[in-house]
Design a protein around this motif. Structure first.
Motif, PDB file in Angstrom:
ATOM      1  N   ASN A 190       0.836  -1.186   0.000  1.00 55.24           N
ATOM      2  CA  ASN A 190       0.000   0.000   0.000  1.00 55.24           C
ATOM      3  C   ASN A 190       0.880   1.248   0.000  1.00 55.24           C
ATOM      4  OD1 ASN A 190      -2.285  -1.619   0.075  1.00 55.24           O
ATOM      5  ND2 ASN A 190      -2.370  -1.593   2.323  1.00 55.24           N
ATOM      6  N   THR A 191       0.282   2.381  -0.292  1.00 48.46           N
ATOM      7  CA  THR A 191       1.042   3.623  -0.499  1.00 48.46           C
ATOM      8  C   THR A 191       1.958   3.957   0.687  1.00 48.46           C
ATOM      9  OG1 THR A 191      -0.697   4.499  -1.920  1.00 48.46           O
ATOM     10  CG2 THR A 191       0.852   6.086  -0.998  1.00 48.46           C
ATOM     11  N   ALA A 192       1.432   3.886   1.910  1.00 43.87           N
ATOM     12  CA  ALA A 192       2.238   4.266   3.079  1.00 43.87           C
ATOM     13  C   ALA A 192       3.439   3.345   3.230  1.00 43.87           C
ATOM     14  CB  ALA A 192       1.373   4.226   4.338  1.00 43.87           C
ATOM     15  N   GLN A 193       3.200   2.030   3.176  1.00 42.63           N
ATOM     16  CA  GLN A 193       4.302   1.075   3.372  1.00 42.63           C
ATOM     17  C   GLN A 193       5.290   1.111   2.214  1.00 42.63           C
ATOM     18  OE1 GLN A 193       1.148   0.491   4.183  1.00 42.63           O
ATOM     19  NE2 GLN A 193       0.997  -0.768   6.026  1.00 42.63           N
ATOM     20  N   TRP A 194       4.796   1.349   0.998  1.00 40.04           N
ATOM     21  CA  TRP A 194       5.706   1.432  -0.154  1.00 40.04           C
ATOM     22  C   TRP A 194       6.715   2.554   0.068  1.00 40.04           C
ATOM     23  CZ3 TRP A 194       7.240   4.939  -3.836  1.00 40.04           C
ATOM     24  CH2 TRP A 194       7.872   4.436  -4.970  1.00 40.04           C
ATOM     25  N   HIS A 195       6.248   3.703   0.508  1.00 42.28           N
ATOM     26  CA  HIS A 195       7.157   4.821   0.756  1.00 42.28           C
ATOM     27  C   HIS A 195       8.117   4.517   1.910  1.00 42.28           C
ATOM     28  CE1 HIS A 195       4.256   7.002  -1.765  1.00 42.28           C
ATOM     29  NE2 HIS A 195       5.202   7.901  -1.949  1.00 42.28           N
ATOM     30  N   GLU A 196       7.634   3.825   2.919  1.00 43.52           N
ATOM     31  CA  GLU A 196       8.498   3.486   4.055  1.00 43.52           C
ATOM     32  C   GLU A 196       9.633   2.572   3.623  1.00 43.52           C
ATOM     33  OE1 GLU A 196       4.658   3.953   6.974  1.00 43.52           O
ATOM     34  OE2 GLU A 196       5.556   1.969   6.712  1.00 43.52           O
ATOM     35  N   VAL A 197       9.344   1.600   2.757  1.00 46.79           N
ATOM     36  CA  VAL A 197      10.399   0.723   2.247  1.00 46.79           C
ATOM     37  C   VAL A 197      11.427   1.527   1.459  1.00 46.79           C
ATOM     38  CG1 VAL A 197      10.880  -1.113   0.571  1.00 46.79           C
ATOM     39  CG2 VAL A 197       9.093  -1.428   2.270  1.00 46.79           C
ATOM     40  N   GLN A 198      10.978   2.482   0.662  1.00 41.89           N
ATOM     41  CA  GLN A 198      11.926   3.304  -0.109  1.00 41.89           C
ATOM     42  C   GLN A 198      12.855   4.082   0.824  1.00 41.89           C
ATOM     43  OE1 GLN A 198      11.775   2.482  -3.284  1.00 41.89           O
ATOM     44  NE2 GLN A 198       9.931   1.356  -2.683  1.00 41.89           N
ATOM     45  N   VAL A 199      12.324   4.608   1.919  1.00 44.58           N
ATOM     46  CA  VAL A 199      13.151   5.381   2.861  1.00 44.58           C
ATOM     47  C   VAL A 199      14.112   4.458   3.606  1.00 44.58           C
ATOM     48  CG1 VAL A 199      13.131   6.886   4.885  1.00 44.58           C
ATOM     49  CG2 VAL A 199      11.425   7.210   3.080  1.00 44.58           C
ATOM     50  N   LEU A 200      13.640   3.290   4.024  1.00 44.27           N
ATOM     51  CA  LEU A 200      14.521   2.337   4.703  1.00 44.27           C
ATOM     52  C   LEU A 200      15.658   1.900   3.783  1.00 44.27           C
ATOM     53  CD1 LEU A 200      11.824   0.148   6.491  1.00 44.27           C
ATOM     54  CD2 LEU A 200      13.544   1.558   7.635  1.00 44.27           C
ATOM     55  N   LYS A 201      15.348   1.606   2.531  1.00 46.25           N
ATOM     56  CA  LYS A 201      16.379   1.204   1.574  1.00 46.25           C
ATOM     57  C   LYS A 201      17.339   2.357   1.292  1.00 46.25           C
ATOM     58  CE  LYS A 201      14.913  -1.293  -1.962  1.00 46.25           C
ATOM     59  NZ  LYS A 201      14.019  -1.778  -3.046  1.00 46.25           N
ATOM     60  N   PHE A 202      16.835   3.577   1.304  1.00 47.97           N
ATOM     61  CA  PHE A 202      17.692   4.750   1.132  1.00 47.97           C
ATOM     62  C   PHE A 202      18.723   4.833   2.255  1.00 47.97           C
ATOM     63  CE2 PHE A 202      18.416   8.985   2.893  1.00 47.97           C
ATOM     64  CZ  PHE A 202      19.149   9.572   1.874  1.00 47.97           C
ATOM     65  N   VAL A 203      18.288   4.637   3.496  1.00 48.29           N
ATOM     66  CA  VAL A 203      19.213   4.691   4.629  1.00 48.29           C
ATOM     67  C   VAL A 203      20.319   3.667   4.452  1.00 48.29           C
ATOM     68  CG1 VAL A 203      19.435   4.313   7.118  1.00 48.29           C
ATOM     69  CG2 VAL A 203      17.494   5.622   6.220  1.00 48.29           C
ATOM     70  N   HIS A 204      19.939   2.473   4.018  1.00 45.21           N
ATOM     71  CA  HIS A 204      20.922   1.412   3.809  1.00 45.21           C
ATOM     72  C   HIS A 204      21.932   1.806   2.728  1.00 45.21           C
ATOM     73  CE1 HIS A 204      22.077  -2.526   1.825  1.00 45.21           C
ATOM     74  NE2 HIS A 204      22.557  -2.647   3.037  1.00 45.21           N
ATOM     75  N   ARG A 205      21.428   2.314   1.628  1.00 47.59           N
ATOM     76  CA  ARG A 205      22.327   2.678   0.536  1.00 47.59           C
ATOM     77  C   ARG A 205      23.212   3.867   0.918  1.00 47.59           C
ATOM     78  NH1 ARG A 205      23.572   2.548  -4.712  1.00 47.59           N
ATOM     79  NH2 ARG A 205      23.977   4.511  -5.798  1.00 47.59           N
ATOM     80  N   ARG A 206      22.601   4.884   1.469  1.00 45.74           N
ATOM     81  CA  ARG A 206      23.346   6.130   1.733  1.00 45.74           C
ATOM     82  C   ARG A 206      24.398   5.951   2.821  1.00 45.74           C
ATOM     83  NH1 ARG A 206      26.124   9.667   2.565  1.00 45.74           N
ATOM     84  NH2 ARG A 206      25.765  11.932   2.666  1.00 45.74           N
ATOM     85  N   PHE A 207      24.095   5.178   3.851  1.00 45.61           N
ATOM     86  CA  PHE A 207      24.980   5.123   5.011  1.00 45.61           C
ATOM     87  C   PHE A 207      25.734   3.798   5.167  1.00 45.61           C
ATOM     88  CE2 PHE A 207      21.730   8.294   5.954  1.00 45.61           C
ATOM     89  CZ  PHE A 207      22.546   9.402   6.121  1.00 45.61           C
ATOM     90  N   VAL A 208      25.524   2.871   4.224  1.00 44.88           N
ATOM     91  CA  VAL A 208      26.277   1.619   4.225  1.00 44.88           C
ATOM     92  C   VAL A 208      26.960   1.418   2.875  1.00 44.88           C
ATOM     93  CG1 VAL A 208      26.188  -0.890   4.475  1.00 44.88           C
ATOM     94  CG2 VAL A 208      24.788   0.563   5.960  1.00 44.88           C
ATOM     95  N   LEU A 209      26.166   1.272   1.821  1.00 42.49           N
ATOM     96  CA  LEU A 209      26.728   0.895   0.527  1.00 42.49           C
ATOM     97  C   LEU A 209      27.671   1.949  -0.044  1.00 42.49           C
ATOM     98  CD1 LEU A 209      23.680  -0.760  -1.265  1.00 42.49           C
ATOM     99  CD2 LEU A 209      25.471  -1.826   0.110  1.00 42.49           C
ATOM    100  N   LEU A 210      27.455   3.209   0.268  1.00 45.95           N
ATOM    101  CA  LEU A 210      28.293   4.269  -0.308  1.00 45.95           C
ATOM    102  C   LEU A 210      29.477   4.647   0.577  1.00 45.95           C
ATOM    103  CD1 LEU A 210      25.601   6.647  -1.870  1.00 45.95           C
ATOM    104  CD2 LEU A 210      26.891   4.787  -2.947  1.00 45.95           C
ATOM    105  N   ARG A 211      29.736   3.889   1.625  1.00 42.88           N
ATOM    106  CA  ARG A 211      30.867   4.187   2.505  1.00 42.88           C
ATOM    107  C   ARG A 211      32.187   3.922   1.781  1.00 42.88           C
ATOM    108  NH1 ARG A 211      30.214   4.020   8.277  1.00 42.88           N
ATOM    109  NH2 ARG A 211      32.273   3.082   8.368  1.00 42.88           N
ATOM    110  N   PRO A 212      33.179   4.824   1.899  1.00 41.48           N
ATOM    111  CA  PRO A 212      34.473   4.614   1.231  1.00 41.48           C
ATOM    112  C   PRO A 212      35.184   3.347   1.690  1.00 41.48           C
ATOM    113  CG  PRO A 212      34.232   6.898   1.923  1.00 41.48           C
ATOM    114  CD  PRO A 212      33.093   6.144   2.534  1.00 41.48           C
TER     115      PRO A 212
END
Length: 521
Positions: free
Chosen positions: A384-406
């Motif tokens: 649903n719309t609310a949970q879909w957006h929440e997954v996008q934000v959670l995945k963003f945190v993972h990418r921004r603060f884990v996957l992109l670490r030098p």
């Protein structure tokens, strides 16, 4: 290939063949499929394959095996929830929703992941296309389908696991080949399905995601045939859509747990990013794209880039208010909740981590719905719309603060070099006339298997046998070259992280002991 009656839940590739190995213990075909996957050596090896970073023997971080088990748990819960709801009849009209099928497909969905996770996948794809001239390169999803239909040995003809059509179709997260198949190819649609478009940085190379190589197109067609009148040719089956949604949910939650445990996910940096965006969202929304991109390292700007990217790609569901509410919910649960206290191994810390996982899993599963006519970038099963957006934000945190670490990038560059050097060494061995007879038996068998496949393609479907540049591949030597390339890629992709490292040590003369891994040799 002979086609049996189109009952996807009792339709194996070779229904009249003799059973190889051990007798199936389960009464239903789908449960037997699940068991066949669970006892496969390819499934066992996932315990030694990176999820994001190597667990280093600590047992704290997820690997591909634990991830697959959790995806299966979530997928089964989703299937049972839909079957107990008003959507059950719709699920049947769309081809059926068997919890055993989605569980089996979930256990199988990462079988094709090579050593070192997505880093190894990208490296092998580049090598397969640029060095070996394989137009369909390497893709983890397509490698999974190749394993369950071809390179594993559970089936009656010692080829593949001989799974039912329903399970094979449920594994097809991206039901198309990189190029050509099906026709018209989904990449040509005005709004291509998720994964079907070509990569922006590699035009002409075909879909960025796909689930079948040209060598498995017969199995692909047979698996999809029972669903032809139920779903569009480019759509996932309902069972594949459940597996895909469960994979998203597990990925969004469990990797965050891991990196909280080892202290990588820090409260201050995540809090600054989410807090700055929430406080200045109006001002950020008025900036031009170039300014937002230039300042992406400042807190709040990366999250604003995500909001704009979602608007561009997923306008069918994106809502600015829902995005803002998702940021607020994640900020409360993750920043002020889980990350509010450092993980110190105490019972209290373990309980907080477990509670975070349980609450989010429950919330996201409860947000799943079944829709009759989804847009191209969604499956029939969606959040649903609310949970879909929440997954996008959670995945963003993972990418921004884990996957992109030098520091992770430094580690991964070394792993990419290792994979490339290992391919070099194995290719050189294949070309050494004095030593080729002493190849690892498994690599020898894979060469013969691939050679037979590519010779058959050259005879029956030469239009599919093209090189990475799109030119027709002709001549016995060229066909054998493709087969050798595919075999080396198959071999390297079947290793664990540790096997890849120790095999290269042995090949380079750094190992002090003879190699003795029977699965590899």
């Amino acid at each position: 290939m002979r086609m049996a009656a189109l009952d996807p839940r009792d339709h194996r590739r070779d229904p009249d063949g003799e059973t190889a190995g051990f007798a199936d213990l389960a009464g239903s075909p789908s449960r037997a499929d699940r068991d066949r996957i669970a006892v496969s050596p390819f499934f066992a090896r996932l315990g030694g394959v990176t999820q994001v970073v190597s667990a280093g023997g600590s047992g704290l971080l997820h690997n591909r095996l634990t991830h697959s088990i959790k995806v299966a748990q979530v997928a089964r819960a989703i299937a049972e929830r839909i079957n107990a709801s008003a959507d059950a009849d719709l699920a049947q009209k769309l081809g059926g929703l068997d919890p055993d099928v989605v569980e089996a497909a979930s256990l199988a969905h990462d079988l094709g992941h090579p050593p070192f996770g997505h880093l190894g996948e990208r490296t092998l794809d580049r090598i397969a296309r640029n060095r070996f001239g394989l137009a369909d390169g390497f893709e983890g999803n397509a490698q999974t389908f190749r394993i369950i239909t071809t390179t594993d040995v559970r089936g009656p003809s010692a080829a593949g696991l001989d799974l039912t059509a329903a399970v094979r179709a449920a594994v097809l997260k991206y039901p198309w080949a990189r190029l050509h198949v099906p026709v018209p190819h989904p990449s040509t649609m005005e709004v291509p399905p998720r994964g079907a478009a070509e990569p922006d940085d590699a035009p002409g190379t075909g879909s960025s995601k796909f689930s079948a190589y040209v060598t498995e197109l017969d199995d692909f067609a047979q698996a999809r045939a029972p669903f032809a009148a139920r779903v569009e040719y480019w759509q996932q089956t309902v069972e594949a859509s459940v597996m895909d949604t469960a994979d998203d949910i597990a990925y969004a939650i469990h990797d965050l747990q891991d990196f909280h445990r080892i202290g990588v996910l820090q409260h201050a940096t995540v809090a600054a990013e989410l807090g700055e965006w929430a406080e200045h969202r109006s001002e950020l929304s008025r900036l031009d794209d170039a300014t937002v991109s230039e300042r992406s390292r400042r807190p709040g700007f990366s999250l604003e880039r995500l909001r704009r990217r979602l608007q561009l790609k997923d306008s069918w569901i994106v809502d600015d208010d829902a995005f803002g509410e998702a940021v607020a919910r994640v900020r409360e649960a993750l920043v002020e909740g889980l990350l509010g206290s450092a993980f110190d191994g105490s019972l209290e810390a373990e309980q907080a981590t477990a509670a975070f996982s349980a609450r989010w899993t429950s919330r996201l599963v409860e947000g799943v719905s079944l829709i009759a006519s989804p847009p191209p970038r969604s499956g029939h099963v969606t959040l649903n719309t609310a949970q879909w957006h929440e997954v996008q934000v959670l995945k963003f945190v993972h990418r921004r603060f884990v996957l992109l670490r030098p520091d992770l990038a430094l580690h991964q560059r070394g792993q990419a070099a290792l994979v490339s050097t290992l391919v070099d060494a194995l290719e050189a061995w294949l070309g050494d006339r004095d030593e080729v007879f002493r190849l690892p038996r498994r690599l020898h068998d894979l060469v013969e298997l691939a050679h037979g496949e590519y010779r058959e393609l050259a005879r029956t479907a030469p239009e599919l046998l093209v090189g990475a540049t799109g030119d027709r591949v002709e001549g016995a030597d060229a066909v054998r070259g493709l087969a050798r390339g595919r075999a080396v890629v198959d071999f390297v992709a079947s290793l664990t992280d540790k096997q890849a490292v120790t095999l290269l040590d042995a090949l380079s003369g750094r190992a002090s002991q003879p190699w003795s891994d029977s699965f590899v040799l």
